[in-house]
Design an enzyme around this catalytic site. Sequence first.
Site, PDB file in Angstrom:
ATOM      1  CB  VAL A  62      -1.008  -0.015   1.176  1.00  0.00           C
ATOM      2  CG1 VAL A  62      -1.798   1.284   1.237  1.00  0.00           C
ATOM      3  CG2 VAL A  62      -1.943  -1.212   1.067  1.00  0.00           C
ATOM      4  N   GLY A  65       2.189   1.718  -3.476  1.00  0.00           N
ATOM      5  CA  GLY A  65       1.123   2.206  -4.346  1.00  0.00           C
ATOM      6  C   GLY A  65       0.764   3.648  -4.059  1.00  0.00           C
ATOM      7  CD  GLU A  66      -1.174   6.960   0.782  1.00  0.00           C
ATOM      8  OE1 GLU A  66      -1.510   8.091   1.174  1.00  0.00           O
ATOM      9  OE2 GLU A  66      -1.359   5.929   1.443  1.00  0.00           O
ATOM     10  CB  SER A  67       5.068   6.140  -2.742  1.00  0.00           C
ATOM     11  OG  SER A  67       5.218   5.931  -1.354  1.00  0.00           O
ATOM     12  CB  SER A  70       0.888  10.639  -3.329  1.00  0.00           C
ATOM     13  OG  SER A  70      -0.039  10.046  -2.465  1.00  0.00           O
TER      14      SER A  70
END
Length: 141
Positions: A62, A65-67, A70
């Site tokens: 996660v 993925g979020e890095s 964003s």
Amino acid sequence: MTKLPEHLAPELFDRLIASGGGDLARKLGIEFLELSAEHSVATMPVEGNTQVVGILHGGAHVVLGESLGSISSAIHAGPGRIAVGIEINASHSRSVSSGMVTATCIALNLGRTLATHEIVIRDEQGRRLSTVRMTNFLKDQ
């Protein structure tokens, strides 16, 4: 990354280089290979990011993925605007206990106030490990 990728605002690039993508991304060993609003790629080692039974921690998936989601959203937002995550989910379909994983982030929607990306994380054999979907709210700083 040593040169300014196309479509990346210089101040965002400078902040990304100086921070290594932020403290958590740096701790996890995330390396950004390609960055744009539409398509981004990063890698992360499995070693050092495992849970108690020795497989890659779902939370590490996660974070990877979020890095990417964003940063891709921030690139789309442009100078003077920021991307703030408002929703993220992940489906894990396979585990891995060694090697390097690669995340590929593809824009699903790039609007004026919302950006949604799908990030697929694969092992070294190209097998899908997880799918992350993230939506960011784009706003003025």
